[in-house]
Design a protein around this motif. Structure first.
Motif, PDB file in Angstrom:
ATOM      1  N   LEU A 185     -36.888  11.267  25.613  1.00  0.00           N
ATOM      2  CA  LEU A 185     -35.443  10.990  25.621  1.00  0.00           C
ATOM      3  C   LEU A 185     -34.835  11.161  27.013  1.00  0.00           C
ATOM      4  CD1 LEU A 185     -34.463  12.778  22.287  1.00  0.00           C
ATOM      5  CD2 LEU A 185     -35.085  10.390  22.657  1.00  0.00           C
ATOM      6  N   MET A 186     -35.706  11.371  27.996  1.00  0.00           N
ATOM      7  CA  MET A 186     -35.186  11.567  29.355  1.00  0.00           C
ATOM      8  C   MET A 186     -35.900  10.635  30.326  1.00  0.00           C
ATOM      9  SD  MET A 186     -35.687  15.626  29.321  1.00  0.00           S
ATOM     10  CE  MET A 186     -35.237  16.547  27.860  1.00  0.00           C
ATOM     11  N   PRO A 187     -35.128  10.055  31.229  1.00  0.00           N
ATOM     12  CA  PRO A 187     -35.777   9.239  32.257  1.00  0.00           C
ATOM     13  C   PRO A 187     -36.288  10.152  33.366  1.00  0.00           C
ATOM     14  CG  PRO A 187     -33.424   9.220  32.591  1.00  0.00           C
ATOM     15  CD  PRO A 187     -33.676  10.096  31.399  1.00  0.00           C
ATOM     16  N   GLU A 188     -37.070   9.602  34.263  1.00  0.00           N
ATOM     17  CA  GLU A 188     -37.427  10.367  35.470  1.00  0.00           C
ATOM     18  C   GLU A 188     -36.173  10.579  36.291  1.00  0.00           C
ATOM     19  OE1 GLU A 188     -39.810  12.001  36.036  1.00  0.00           O
ATOM     20  OE2 GLU A 188     -41.439  11.196  34.845  1.00  0.00           O
ATOM     21  N   PRO A 189     -35.942  11.637  37.049  1.00  0.00           N
ATOM     22  CA  PRO A 189     -36.887  12.732  37.250  1.00  0.00           C
ATOM     23  C   PRO A 189     -36.746  13.847  36.211  1.00  0.00           C
ATOM     24  CG  PRO A 189     -34.981  13.056  38.647  1.00  0.00           C
ATOM     25  CD  PRO A 189     -34.742  11.795  37.871  1.00  0.00           C
ATOM     26  N   TYR A 190     -35.752  13.693  35.274  1.00  0.00           N
ATOM     27  CA  TYR A 190     -35.519  14.765  34.299  1.00  0.00           C
ATOM     28  C   TYR A 190     -36.742  15.004  33.429  1.00  0.00           C
ATOM     29  CZ  TYR A 190     -30.754  13.906  35.737  1.00  0.00           C
ATOM     30  OH  TYR A 190     -29.631  13.740  36.477  1.00  0.00           O
ATOM     31  N   HIS A 191     -37.430  13.871  33.144  1.00  0.00           N
ATOM     32  CA  HIS A 191     -38.615  13.891  32.314  1.00  0.00           C
ATOM     33  C   HIS A 191     -39.599  14.962  32.828  1.00  0.00           C
ATOM     34  CE1 HIS A 191     -41.552  11.335  29.932  1.00  0.00           C
ATOM     35  NE2 HIS A 191     -42.264  12.309  30.424  1.00  0.00           N
ATOM     36  N   SER A 192     -40.022  14.801  34.081  1.00  0.00           N
ATOM     37  CA  SER A 192     -41.007  15.738  34.636  1.00  0.00           C
ATOM     38  C   SER A 192     -40.379  17.105  34.836  1.00  0.00           C
ATOM     39  CB  SER A 192     -41.521  15.273  35.986  1.00  0.00           C
ATOM     40  OG  SER A 192     -41.452  13.911  36.094  1.00  0.00           O
ATOM     41  N   GLN A 193     -39.108  17.073  35.226  1.00  0.00           N
ATOM     42  CA  GLN A 193     -38.431  18.348  35.464  1.00  0.00           C
ATOM     43  C   GLN A 193     -38.448  19.183  34.187  1.00  0.00           C
ATOM     44  OE1 GLN A 193     -34.209  18.079  36.285  1.00  0.00           O
ATOM     45  NE2 GLN A 193     -34.661  18.670  38.392  1.00  0.00           N
ATOM     46  N   HIS A 194     -38.132  18.506  33.066  1.00  0.00           N
ATOM     47  CA  HIS A 194     -38.062  19.220  31.802  1.00  0.00           C
ATOM     48  C   HIS A 194     -39.429  19.767  31.416  1.00  0.00           C
ATOM     49  CE1 HIS A 194     -37.717  19.754  27.428  1.00  0.00           C
ATOM     50  NE2 HIS A 194     -36.508  20.139  27.748  1.00  0.00           N
ATOM     51  N   ASN A 195     -40.459  18.914  31.561  1.00  0.00           N
ATOM     52  CA  ASN A 195     -41.806  19.397  31.257  1.00  0.00           C
ATOM     53  C   ASN A 195     -42.147  20.579  32.147  1.00  0.00           C
ATOM     54  OD1 ASN A 195     -42.327  17.715  29.192  1.00  0.00           O
ATOM     55  ND2 ASN A 195     -43.260  16.099  30.461  1.00  0.00           N
ATOM     56  N   GLY A 196     -41.716  20.487  33.382  1.00  0.00           N
ATOM     57  CA  GLY A 196     -41.947  21.570  34.339  1.00  0.00           C
ATOM     58  C   GLY A 196     -41.287  22.850  33.873  1.00  0.00           C
ATOM     59  N   TYR A 197     -40.019  22.730  33.420  1.00  0.00           N
ATOM     60  CA  TYR A 197     -39.282  23.905  32.926  1.00  0.00           C
ATOM     61  C   TYR A 197     -40.033  24.571  31.782  1.00  0.00           C
ATOM     62  CZ  TYR A 197     -34.962  22.772  35.450  1.00  0.00           C
ATOM     63  OH  TYR A 197     -34.019  22.539  36.399  1.00  0.00           O
ATOM     64  N   LEU A 198     -40.474  23.676  30.827  1.00  0.00           N
ATOM     65  CA  LEU A 198     -41.153  24.218  29.652  1.00  0.00           C
ATOM     66  C   LEU A 198     -42.462  24.893  30.030  1.00  0.00           C
ATOM     67  CD1 LEU A 198     -40.631  21.701  26.731  1.00  0.00           C
ATOM     68  CD2 LEU A 198     -39.833  24.045  26.889  1.00  0.00           C
ATOM     69  N   ALA A 199     -43.228  24.243  30.920  1.00  0.00           N
ATOM     70  CA  ALA A 199     -44.508  24.814  31.346  1.00  0.00           C
ATOM     71  C   ALA A 199     -44.263  26.149  32.025  1.00  0.00           C
ATOM     72  CB  ALA A 199     -45.211  23.852  32.304  1.00  0.00           C
ATOM     73  N   ASN A 200     -43.241  26.169  32.852  1.00  0.00           N
ATOM     74  CA  ASN A 200     -42.892  27.400  33.562  1.00  0.00           C
ATOM     75  C   ASN A 200     -42.488  28.487  32.568  1.00  0.00           C
ATOM     76  OD1 ASN A 200     -42.246  28.894  35.997  1.00  0.00           O
ATOM     77  ND2 ASN A 200     -40.134  28.753  35.268  1.00  0.00           N
TER      78      ASN A 200
END
Ligand code: ADP
Length: 511
Positions: A185-200
């Motif tokens: 539901l998110m375009p780049e760069p939010y897409h990766s950013q969000h995955n990054g947040y979750l991984a973090n």
């Protein structure tokens, strides 16, 4: 030594002390035994129940049906539970009904078949369940109807629930979203950013994604993107951490904001342009007037030379014509001087300072004392005027112009002028301009017809023939208006034609 109790005695004791209500009835439904809990639950004394039909413990409307069921139950002879699902109701001695769960156990004894019924009062549990159902229902209603999209995800970002608003906002059906990663539901760069947040978060426990009202970009099913407000909170579900996201599509708000910004900028540009062209106009009027004066003076002078040097060669008609040329050039010069004065007001820097207006009025009154006396005009100032921040010379000019007009445009035998003010606090029947102090110059003169109230502020506009009421060039009121407006004020007239006028104005931006 105490005798050990028999097994029968022990069983009796267990029956009596059981936490659930217990009743033993015979095949005809007659109560043979009850325990203490039954007395407690139903509010009967033991003696009141023993020997009664078991239906005494039911609401009256169920009694007949219960008898029939009881008979078939005896013939089946099977032990079974009757659960809360069947909505069983019991009735206390005082008539109050309450929900029960009943277990029935037929037993064959020496006295024949008896039934052991265990009865549990489930009021508390039923109330809890009802409350839970109600709050679930309320939550469901909120989720269904709320305008914001609500999505919940697990620690991996997998969507667990989405509400109809979220379906609408993103253009997906719930079934297409559940079980998938929220990153779709998110375009780049939010897409990766969000995955990054979750991984973090999974690594460090630092839930950076939690926050209120962040502005991010969403992506719809059709690939289009839109601005949205996102608020994320976290909660624990079955021991695992989960996140709830609240999503609001702010496309319309953004568009409105952009529109407002656009108009504000356009207005600002127009204002600047207007200021510039006003300034240009003032400059032009000034330069043109200045340059016009020189040839005009020449015409005037040469007319004088002709009259003086060629007196013997001119007949009366010729002399009269030259005199007319002189008069007209004089008139033109007066007009040009007025224009110069008017344009100067627009070009001047105001010298604003705290000014006692009573002093200003006193000075104007002094300078006009002779004219007032000659014309027999009474100038009254009912109370001292206040101090205000203004350019005292210019405001003196305003009062002077208005008083001179009030003096000129009066044909009454008894003439008066009143100068005063109405405070920011509205007084009875007095006119005020949005809580600002309103100054006025009033007269009992000729008045102004309603349709000309605005026109008199136009340059060179006179309501009378040139020489009537002592003449004039029609530039006094335009100058007054310009000075008032340059002080951030407003001027308007109240007038009764034939009876008098009141020129009212405000200054500056008081509240
Ligand atoms: P001037 O007095 O030089 O003609 P103004 O600009 O001061 O120019 O006034 C414009 C016109 O407004 C006047 O010619 C007159 O007709 C009208 N006027 C101004 N003040 C008054 C007043 N107090 N009572 C009636 N008419 C007035």
């Amino acid at each position: 030594m105490l005798e050990s109790p028999s097994l029968d005695a022990l069983m009796s004791y267990a029956f009596e002390c059981a936490p659930n209500g217990a009743v033993i009835v015979d095949a005809d439904g007659i109560i043979l035994r009850i325990n203490a809990e039954i007395e407690h639950c139903f509010g009967y004394a033991r003696q009141e129940l023993l020997g009664q039909s078991i239906e005494i413990l039911l609401p009256e409307r169920y009694r007949l049906a219960h008898m029939a069921q009881r008979l078939s139950f005896i013939s089946e002879g099977q032990a079974r539970m009757m659960g809360a699902r069947r909505n069983l109701s019991a009735r206390r001695k005082d008539g109050v009904e309450f929900p029960v769960e009943v277990g029935l156990n037929p037993m064959t004894t020496q006295q024949g078949v008896v039934i052991l019924a265990s009865i549990i009062d489930i009021s508390a549990r039923a109330a809890e369940e009802a409350a839970l159902r109600e709050s679930e229902e309320r939550l469901r209603a909120v989720m269904e109807n709320v305008v914001d999209g609500v999505l919940t995800i697990d620690e991996q970002g997998i969507m667990q629930s989405v509400n109809p608003a979220a379906e609408r906002i993103f253009g997906y059906r719930a079934a297409e979203l559940l079980g998938r990663n929220i990153a779709i539901l998110m375009p780049e760069p939010y897409h990766s950013q969000h995955n990054g947040y979750l991984a973090n978060y999974r690594r460090t426990g630092d839930a950076k994604i939690i926050g209120i009202g962040r502005e991010v970009t969403g992506r719809r099913k059709d690939g289009s993107t839109f601005p949205m407000d996102l608020a994320v909170s976290s909660f624990h579900l079955a021991g695992a951490r989960a996140f709830a996201g609240l999503v609001r599509d702010i496309t319309a708000r953004k568009a409105a904001e952009a529109q407002i910004k656009f108009y504000a900028e356009a207005l600002q540009a127009q204002n600047t342009e207007l200021q510039r062209s006003n300034q240009e106009l003032d400059d032009f009027a000034y330069i043109a007037s200045h340059d016009l004066k020189e040839p005009l003076r020449g015409i005037h002078n040469y007319s004088s030379f002709l009259i003086e040097d060629y007196a013997d060669k001119l007949d009366d008609d010729g002399r009269n014509k030259l005199e007319t040329i002189k008069r007209l050039t004089q008139r033109l010069e007066d007009l040009i001087d007025s224009l110069l004065k008017f344009s100067r007001v627009g070009r001047l820097d105001l010298a604003v300072q705290e000014t006692d207006l009573s002093d200003v009025i006193a000075a104007v009154q002094d300078s006009l004392a002779i004219n007032l006396r000659e014309r027999g005009v009474e100038l009254r100032v009912p109370r001292p005027l206040p101090s205000v921040r203004c350019d005292s010379v210019r405001i003196g000019e305003v009062f002077r112009n208005l008083i001179v007009n009030a003096m000129k445009y009066n044909d009454k035998p008894v003439k008066w002028i009143e100068v005063g003010y109405v405070g920011a606090q509205p007084l009875d029947g007095e006119q005020t301009d949005r809580g600002k102090t309103t100054f006025y110059v009033r007269d009992n003169g000729i008045g102004i017809p309603q349709k000309h109230l605005d026109a008199v502020f136009r340059i060179f506009k006179r309501l009378h023939s040139r020489d009537k009421f002592g003449g004039g060039t029609g530039v006094g009121l335009p100058i007054v208006k310009k000075i008032v407006e340059r002080h951030g004020g407003r001027i308007w007239i109240d007038s009764q034609f034939g009876e008098g006028s009141s020129f009212n104005f405000t200054l500056g931006s008081e509240t």
